[in-house]
Design an enzyme around this catalytic site. Sequence first.
Site: not given
Length: 342
Positions: A168, A240, A338
């Site tokens: 990420r 998420s 995130e």
Amino acid sequence: MVRISENINLAEYTSFGAHATATRMVEWSTTNELLAYLASDEGKEHLSDRWTILGEGCNTLFTKDFLGTIIRSTAKGITITEESAEHTTIRVAAGEVWDDVVAWSTERGLWGMENLSAIPSSVGASAVQNIGAYGTEAKDVIESVEVVMLDTLTTENIPSSKCKFGYRESIFKEELAGKAIITAVTYRLSKSATPRLDYGTLRPEVERTGDYTPQGIRNAVRAIRDSKLPDPKKIGNAGSFFKNPILPREQVERLKAQYPTMPVYDVAEESDKLKIATGWMIDSLGWKGKALGRAGVHANQALVLINLGGATGEEVMALANRICGEVKDKFGVDISPEVNVL
Ligand code: EPU
């Protein structure tokens, strides 16, 4: 010409659906249009103040009004740039919806994107965030990323090897944050079968249907996601909310000794580190299906925070902070969002 609108309701542009207002939104549909805007007095004035880029808005949470400019691409188009016996290479405009590109590739029997089906994202964000699921990351198919550099107002095509992709992570979130705007991404897709079925419940789901084509794997991924992740059109969420922490091997081994059922994953790039499942930790704290005010934890996947209706970004963050504190107290682990919190 770019399209400029003022006083924007960001709830309509973000999957969390949390209410906040932005001063203005600038939408561009071609690179030349974007370049002309950036070179204009108006563009220079807007960008001398606060600004940010929004894609599909599926990974951003506004906790207050945004006093500045939101830049958004509405650029569309998938073009085949190279065709060989082994590969098809496509250049896709930054404003395309990621899953439309996955559908385009699987319909043609091309391999590489199928595990990343149904991820809510724009093409630009697929590179910024290096989106990932079921053992695959966007970097596995990205060949290069085209950007406009804001200092020189020139375009550059950055090869994947220079994009510093990680879990990420990418150069676009670090060195190039605020310095470059992504205009297109080139992906290389394979014509020979390269199924990756080893993550979680993907293999049994594909075995159940017996369809091992890219389309079959896409359908399996969609079925698994549908069973675990809330549809942002019905329940506000950003997938998420937290990342899975990557920790030194010794620390993970100590945790594993204390909590033998804790899921642990290898990290391809880092052999001295392991990744643990934040969803499992939040679940074991009993948060699944619980709420704090109008923000809640999804009943089927503890990593996903949801808007139960009318939640503000601040309410979502109050829940997130409470969960971070409890994870730290019980497991001694710092977890971080995130989601891009603004
Ligand atoms: N788990 C629980 N309880 C939960 C959630 C998870 O016990 O409430 C356990 C699962 O049983 C499994 C482990 O934790 O053993 C990992 O769960 P899962 O496979 O569902 O994946 P994840 O680590 O929770 C990551 C990505 C997802 C991606 C899935 C599948 C991150 C932050 N999230 O989630 O990506 O879809 O793997 O590959 O890496 C997203 O980024 O928005 C996203 C949804």
